[in-house]
Write a protein that holds these residues in place. Structure first.
Motif, PDB file in Angstrom:
ATOM      1  N   ALA A  78       0.836  -1.208   0.000  1.00  0.00           N
ATOM      2  CA  ALA A  78       0.000   0.000   0.000  1.00  0.00           C
ATOM      3  C   ALA A  78       0.868   1.254   0.000  1.00  0.00           C
ATOM      4  N   SER A  79       1.987   1.216   0.701  1.00  0.00           N
ATOM      5  CA  SER A  79       2.866   2.386   0.722  1.00  0.00           C
ATOM      6  C   SER A  79       3.499   2.626  -0.652  1.00  0.00           C
ATOM      7  N   VAL A  80       3.747   1.553  -1.403  1.00  0.00           N
ATOM      8  CA  VAL A  80       4.257   1.726  -2.770  1.00  0.00           C
ATOM      9  C   VAL A  80       3.207   2.430  -3.622  1.00  0.00           C
ATOM     10  N   ALA A  81       1.946   2.015  -3.478  1.00  0.00           N
ATOM     11  CA  ALA A  81       0.875   2.639  -4.267  1.00  0.00           C
ATOM     12  C   ALA A  81       0.696   4.107  -3.901  1.00  0.00           C
ATOM     13  N   VAL A  82       0.726   4.412  -2.601  1.00  0.00           N
ATOM     14  CA  VAL A  82       0.562   5.805  -2.156  1.00  0.00           C
ATOM     15  C   VAL A  82       1.776   6.627  -2.577  1.00  0.00           C
ATOM     16  N   ASP A  83       2.952   6.026  -2.557  1.00  0.00           N
ATOM     17  CA  ASP A  83       4.159   6.719  -2.996  1.00  0.00           C
ATOM     18  C   ASP A  83       4.082   7.048  -4.490  1.00  0.00           C
ATOM     19  N   ALA A  84       3.573   6.129  -5.269  1.00  0.00           N
ATOM     20  CA  ALA A  84       3.410   6.380  -6.706  1.00  0.00           C
ATOM     21  C   ALA A  84       2.402   7.496  -6.953  1.00  0.00           C
ATOM     22  N   SER A  85       1.326   7.522  -6.156  1.00  0.00           N
ATOM     23  CA  SER A  85       0.351   8.609  -6.324  1.00  0.00           C
ATOM     24  C   SER A  85       0.948   9.944  -5.904  1.00  0.00           C
ATOM     25  N   ALA A  86       1.795   9.945  -4.872  1.00  0.00           N
ATOM     26  CA  ALA A  86       2.466  11.188  -4.464  1.00  0.00           C
ATOM     27  C   ALA A  86       3.382  11.685  -5.571  1.00  0.00           C
ATOM     28  N   PHE A  87       4.058  10.772  -6.235  1.00  0.00           N
ATOM     29  CA  PHE A  87       4.926  11.162  -7.343  1.00  0.00           C
ATOM     30  C   PHE A  87       4.104  11.736  -8.492  1.00  0.00           C
ATOM     31  N   VAL A  89       1.183  13.246  -8.224  1.00  0.00           N
ATOM     32  CA  VAL A  89       0.711  14.569  -7.798  1.00  0.00           C
ATOM     33  C   VAL A  89       1.841  15.580  -7.903  1.00  0.00           C
ATOM     34  N   PHE A  90       3.048  15.174  -7.550  1.00  0.00           N
ATOM     35  CA  PHE A  90       4.201  16.066  -7.641  1.00  0.00           C
ATOM     36  C   PHE A  90       4.470  16.443  -9.095  1.00  0.00           C
ATOM     37  N   VAL A  95       3.181  20.591  -5.344  1.00  0.00           N
ATOM     38  CA  VAL A  95       4.345  20.208  -4.545  1.00  0.00           C
ATOM     39  C   VAL A  95       3.987  20.062  -3.074  1.00  0.00           C
ATOM     40  N   ASP A  96       3.196  20.964  -2.521  1.00  0.00           N
ATOM     41  CA  ASP A  96       2.852  20.907  -1.102  1.00  0.00           C
ATOM     42  C   ASP A  96       2.013  19.675  -0.779  1.00  0.00           C
ATOM     43  N   PHE A  97       1.035  19.375  -1.636  1.00  0.00           N
ATOM     44  CA  PHE A  97       0.189  18.216  -1.403  1.00  0.00           C
ATOM     45  C   PHE A  97       1.000  16.920  -1.530  1.00  0.00           C
TER      46      PHE A  97
END
Length: 161
Positions: A78-87, A89-90, A95-97
């Motif tokens: 799950a952290s890999v998936a959330v990390d990919a979504s953060a990337f 969004v970036f 950038v802040d989100f």
């Protein structure tokens, strides 16, 4: 003493055939059909005399549930998936989100790594735990930034402009 005659321990001979209250008795594996009760302290000596081990008796170790390792692995994935979504969004310009999502991912990966470590060391889904620790380590945004700084610093300079 003849073969087949029950052996009486010296402590039992002195007390007139009575066993001390602290002694624990267990019936032999065949259900006690004419076989003497065995003292737990004498079990090793009996195994040495008969040169055998009773494999029919169930093991005293219960099988441990791999739930902790599976939960750690699920959190790591799950952290890999959330990390990919953060990337993603970036890359979209927020950038802040994306930074806020990365803080969440850091805590997710730490929890996944701790659960994986506990599972690996405690035998609670050992291989699930080992995989969870590796995935959580690789998905941690701090580790990703450090790898980028060391391996390809020119990539980070492109993000600043």
């Amino acid at each position: 003493m003849t073969r087949g005659e029950p052996v009486t321990p010296k402590s039992q001979q002195r007390t007139g055939g009575r066993r001390p209250a602290s002694s624990t008795r267990r019936v032999a594996p065949d259900g006690g059909r004419g076989v003497r009760a065995v003292d737990r302290s004498d079990e090793f000596a009996q195994l040495l005399r008969t040169n055998t081990v009773d494999v029919d008796r169930p093991s005293s170790r219960a099988r441990r549930s791999p739930v902790v390792g599976k939960v750690g692995l699920a959190l790591a994935v799950a952290s890999v998936a959330v990390d990919a979504s953060a990337f993603a969004v970036f890359m979209g310009g927020e950038v802040d989100f994306a930074g806020g999502i990365c803080f969440v991912v850091v805590f997710l990966t730490v929890i996944a790594a701790v659960l994986g470590f506990v599972a690996a060391v405690g035998g609670l889904g050992r291989w699930y735990g080992v995989v969870a620790v590796f995935i959580a380590f690789a998905a941690n945004p701090v580790v990703i930034v450090v790898v980028l700084v060391v391996a390809a610093p020119e990539v980070l300079t492109q993000f600043g402009s």
